[in-house]
Structure formats: C-alpha cells, structure tokens
Design a protein around this motif. Structure first.
Motif, PDB file in Angstrom:
ATOM      1  N   ASP A  40      63.125 -32.759 -23.702  1.00 33.27           N
ATOM      2  CA  ASP A  40      61.866 -33.480 -23.772  1.00 33.27           C
ATOM      3  C   ASP A  40      60.730 -32.469 -23.699  1.00 33.27           C
ATOM      4  N   TYR A  41      59.643 -32.746 -24.395  1.00 34.19           N
ATOM      5  CA  TYR A  41      58.489 -31.854 -24.348  1.00 34.19           C
ATOM      6  C   TYR A  41      57.245 -32.637 -24.729  1.00 34.19           C
ATOM      7  N   GLN A  42      56.098 -32.082 -24.375  1.00 34.13           N
ATOM      8  CA  GLN A  42      54.826 -32.694 -24.746  1.00 34.13           C
ATOM      9  C   GLN A  42      53.819 -31.612 -25.078  1.00 34.13           C
ATOM     10  N   PHE A  43      52.824 -31.965 -25.878  1.00 37.66           N
ATOM     11  CA  PHE A  43      51.777 -31.026 -26.263  1.00 37.66           C
ATOM     12  C   PHE A  43      50.539 -31.270 -25.407  1.00 37.66           C
ATOM     13  N   VAL A  44      49.970 -30.177 -24.890  1.00 37.46           N
ATOM     14  CA  VAL A  44      48.780 -30.271 -24.043  1.00 37.46           C
ATOM     15  C   VAL A  44      47.745 -29.266 -24.545  1.00 37.46           C
ATOM     16  N   PRO A  45      46.540 -29.723 -24.914  1.00 41.24           N
ATOM     17  CA  PRO A  45      45.498 -28.770 -25.327  1.00 41.24           C
ATOM     18  C   PRO A  45      45.019 -27.962 -24.136  1.00 41.24           C
ATOM     19  N   VAL A  46      44.813 -26.665 -24.334  1.00 44.71           N
ATOM     20  CA  VAL A  46      44.320 -25.802 -23.248  1.00 44.71           C
ATOM     21  C   VAL A  46      43.081 -25.026 -23.678  1.00 44.71           C
ATOM     22  N   GLY A  47      42.462 -25.427 -24.764  1.00 44.38           N
ATOM     23  CA  GLY A  47      41.261 -24.778 -25.266  1.00 44.38           C
ATOM     24  C   GLY A  47      41.078 -25.107 -26.731  1.00 44.38           C
ATOM     25  N   GLU A  48      40.011 -24.589 -27.304  1.00 46.53           N
ATOM     26  CA  GLU A  48      39.724 -24.870 -28.711  1.00 46.53           C
ATOM     27  C   GLU A  48      40.738 -24.225 -29.649  1.00 46.53           C
ATOM     28  N   GLN A  49      41.401 -23.172 -29.176  1.00 46.83           N
ATOM     29  CA  GLN A  49      42.333 -22.458 -30.046  1.00 46.83           C
ATOM     30  C   GLN A  49      43.686 -22.216 -29.377  1.00 46.83           C
ATOM     31  N   SER A  50      44.036 -23.067 -28.418  1.00 50.26           N
ATOM     32  CA  SER A  50      45.327 -22.903 -27.735  1.00 50.26           C
ATOM     33  C   SER A  50      45.902 -24.262 -27.363  1.00 50.26           C
ATOM     34  N   LEU A  51      47.218 -24.317 -27.313  1.00 54.79           N
ATOM     35  CA  LEU A  51      47.906 -25.507 -26.823  1.00 54.79           C
ATOM     36  C   LEU A  51      49.153 -25.071 -26.072  1.00 54.79           C
ATOM     37  N   ASP A  82      53.676 -19.615 -41.465  1.00 55.11           N
ATOM     38  CA  ASP A  82      52.319 -19.307 -41.900  1.00 55.11           C
ATOM     39  C   ASP A  82      51.453 -20.528 -41.640  1.00 55.11           C
ATOM     40  N   GLU A  83      51.262 -20.834 -40.354  1.00 53.56           N
ATOM     41  CA  GLU A  83      50.576 -22.070 -39.968  1.00 53.56           C
ATOM     42  C   GLU A  83      49.327 -21.804 -39.147  1.00 53.56           C
ATOM     43  N   GLY A  84      48.770 -20.612 -39.248  1.00 57.66           N
ATOM     44  CA  GLY A  84      47.567 -20.281 -38.492  1.00 57.66           C
ATOM     45  C   GLY A  84      47.830 -19.896 -37.058  1.00 57.66           C
ATOM     46  N   ILE A  85      49.091 -19.620 -36.725  1.00 61.66           N
ATOM     47  CA  ILE A  85      49.440 -19.239 -35.355  1.00 61.66           C
ATOM     48  C   ILE A  85      49.169 -17.748 -35.154  1.00 61.66           C
ATOM     49  N   ILE A  86      48.407 -17.435 -34.109  1.00 66.60           N
ATOM     50  CA  ILE A  86      48.036 -16.048 -33.824  1.00 66.60           C
ATOM     51  C   ILE A  86      49.019 -15.392 -32.856  1.00 66.60           C
ATOM     52  N   ALA A  87      49.429 -16.138 -31.829  1.00 63.22           N
ATOM     53  CA  ALA A  87      50.323 -15.581 -30.813  1.00 63.22           C
ATOM     54  C   ALA A  87      51.049 -16.702 -30.089  1.00 63.22           C
ATOM     55  N   THR A  88      52.203 -16.380 -29.532  1.00 62.02           N
ATOM     56  CA  THR A  88      52.945 -17.312 -28.686  1.00 62.02           C
ATOM     57  C   THR A  88      53.233 -16.618 -27.358  1.00 62.02           C
ATOM     58  N   ILE A  89      53.102 -17.372 -26.257  1.00 63.61           N
ATOM     59  CA  ILE A  89      53.300 -16.815 -24.918  1.00 63.61           C
ATOM     60  C   ILE A  89      54.308 -17.682 -24.173  1.00 63.61           C
ATOM     61  N   PHE A 118      46.077 -20.321 -31.778  1.00 62.61           N
ATOM     62  CA  PHE A 118      45.961 -20.528 -33.227  1.00 62.61           C
ATOM     63  C   PHE A 118      44.532 -20.313 -33.715  1.00 62.61           C
ATOM     64  N   ASP A 119      44.406 -20.132 -35.008  1.00 60.41           N
ATOM     65  CA  ASP A 119      43.119 -19.934 -35.656  1.00 60.41           C
ATOM     66  C   ASP A 119      42.513 -21.304 -35.961  1.00 60.41           C
ATOM     67  N   ALA A 120      41.441 -21.658 -35.267  1.00 57.78           N
ATOM     68  CA  ALA A 120      40.829 -22.983 -35.425  1.00 57.78           C
ATOM     69  C   ALA A 120      40.204 -23.181 -36.802  1.00 57.78           C
ATOM     70  N   PHE A 121      39.984 -22.082 -37.556  1.00 52.23           N
ATOM     71  CA  PHE A 121      39.452 -22.209 -38.914  1.00 52.23           C
ATOM     72  C   PHE A 121      40.556 -22.542 -39.924  1.00 52.23           C
ATOM     73  N   ARG A 122      41.808 -22.395 -39.499  1.00 52.95           N
ATOM     74  CA  ARG A 122      42.925 -22.667 -40.410  1.00 52.95           C
ATOM     75  C   ARG A 122      43.675 -23.948 -40.081  1.00 52.95           C
ATOM     76  N   THR A 123      43.603 -24.357 -38.812  1.00 55.60           N
ATOM     77  CA  THR A 123      44.348 -25.547 -38.410  1.00 55.60           C
ATOM     78  C   THR A 123      43.674 -26.175 -37.190  1.00 55.60           C
ATOM     79  N   SER A 124      44.132 -27.352 -36.795  1.00 55.48           N
ATOM     80  CA  SER A 124      43.591 -28.046 -35.630  1.00 55.48           C
ATOM     81  C   SER A 124      44.738 -28.390 -34.686  1.00 55.48           C
ATOM     82  N   PHE A 125      44.382 -28.892 -33.495  1.00 53.51           N
ATOM     83  CA  PHE A 125      45.410 -29.279 -32.535  1.00 53.51           C
ATOM     84  C   PHE A 125      46.356 -30.311 -33.143  1.00 53.51           C
TER      85      PHE A 125
END
Length: 239
Positions: free
Chosen positions: A4-15, A42-49, A59-66
């Motif tokens: 199970d998992y869920q998505f949580v926004p943590v900023g304008e360019q992170s989730l 190739d989905e606008g992802i800059i880094a994963t932690i 992610f790059d907010a100019f290429r994709t959204s939450f």
C-alpha cells in the motif's frame, strides 16, 4: 509482493510516496527499485531520495505537475511490476577495529546484552547490513537490522564530538560516522577507511548496498589507514 502507498505533496516541486511505516528490508528494496526506475523515465523527474518507508521525488514544475506525475508513477508501478522483492545483494566489506580505545561504548553494550566481547563482535559482524537510506551528514548510512542482543538505545545525552570512522549502533540500526560530528549512537569500534572526502564527495557505498563489517586488529587498523590515505586501499566487494 504488493504494498500500500499514498502520494503526499511536500512542495511545489516535490512529492513523497509513502509506504507502510516499518523498517523492513523487502519493502525498502522495493522502494530502491522504484527510485531507480523513475530516474530512467523521461517524466520531468530531477531526483529521487529513498528512505526507510518513503520515496521523495523532485520534479521540474515546468514539465509536469503533482497530479500528472502521480498518474505517471502509478502507471510505472502497475505496468512494470516494480514493487517486487529483489533478493540480489551488492555487499561491500568494511574493516573495523573493535579495540576498547575506539569502541568507547563496548562495555555498556556488553553489559546491556549480558554477553562477552567476543560474542558482541561476532553478532555485529556475522550479517551484511542493508543501507536503507543515506542522510544526517554526507556518507552516513542508516543500516539494519542489528541483533536484539546488542540493539542498545541511543545515549540520553549525545556526545559533542564523535570521531570520524566510528562504527555504532542505535537500537536495531547500525552505521558509521563519516566525519567528526555530534552523535548519540553507541560506539563499538572504528574503521580506518576514510568514508567522506570533500574533495571527492562521491560516497563509497549507496542506499541499497549492503555493508559487511570485518573485525581487524589495531595493527591492521593503522596499516590499512596508511594505505587508504595514500589512495591505495580498495574496499572489497563480496558480491
């Protein structure tokens, strides 16, 4: 195996992708697998932690959204069956001297576990530890899981300075201090290997790797330290 998992926004360019809150090797391997797979898209992802039970995606907010990105991540997970238990291990051997000069909490941990010095060293070195996440400082690896017998809790009052290379436990976790820093983990020994060099900041191990501690004598400690300072010591890869 599915999680199970869920998505949580943590900023304008992170989730954050949040999984069940447990320290579980299989779940963490799934998170590591997903982190690598998302970087290959190739989905606008800059880094994963990756962390113990979360995966932060920048992610790059100019290429994709939450919303767009969560839909794409859902498709990656469903179409490629990434959340699976991968038992392949990359194991790195790290020498450690468990001399009382370096292991300033040895006596306390021995007393806690009602054990002996020899048994403590055996318990700490017999199993490769998974690096669940990197953090706190450059090169610091959060690893587990330590035998219950030596899984002593942190100090109530952290030390102002812990020497670089110190190898320690905190409950079921174990790790190495790459530089001198404050810390409250129970120190069992020290590695002669330089774990972080600001001139060459790329770590010698990464999240998803395994570390296998190997006990060495004080004589070998200083010998390896000299080799490492000259740049002529290579960490052994067991697998």
């Amino acid at each position: 195996m599915e999680y199970d998992y869920q998505f949580v926004p943590v900023g304008e360019q992170s989730l954050n992708i949040v999984f069940p809150e447990v320290i579980d090797a299989a779940e963490n391997r799934a998170i590591q697998s997903l982190a690598r797979a998302l970087l290959d898209t190739d989905e606008g992802i800059i880094a994963t932690i990756p962390a113990y039970h979360t995966l932060t995606v920048n992610f790059d907010a100019f290429r994709t959204s939450f919303t767009e990105l969560t839909n794409k991540i859902e498709n990656v997970i469903k179409n490629h069956a990434l959340l699976k238990n991968d038992d392949k291990k990359h194991i790195i051997e790290l020498p450690v001297c468990y001399d009382e000069e370096f292991g300033i909490d040895l006596e306390a941990v021995i007393k806690y576990g009602k054990t002996t010095f020899e048994e403590l060293v055996r318990l700490h070195t017999e199993t490769p530890y998974l690096i669940y996440m990197m953090g706190f400082m450059p090169g610091f690896a959060y690893m587990g899981s330590v035998s219950e017998k030596i899984a002593m809790s942190r100090l109530k009052n952290p030390r102002a300075k812990v020497p670089a290379g110190s190898v320690a436990v905190a409950g079921k976790q174990t790790g190495m201090y790459p530089i001198e820093a404050p810390g409250g983990w129970r120190i069992l020994g020290r590695t002669p290997v330089k774990l972080y060099d600001p001139a060459h900041p790329e770590p010698r191990y990464h999240a998803g790797d395994h570390i296998k501690f190997t006990a060495i004598s004080k004589k070998d400690y200083y010998y390896i330290q000299k080799l490492d300072l000259k740049g002529s010591y290579e960490l052994k890869e067991l697998v």
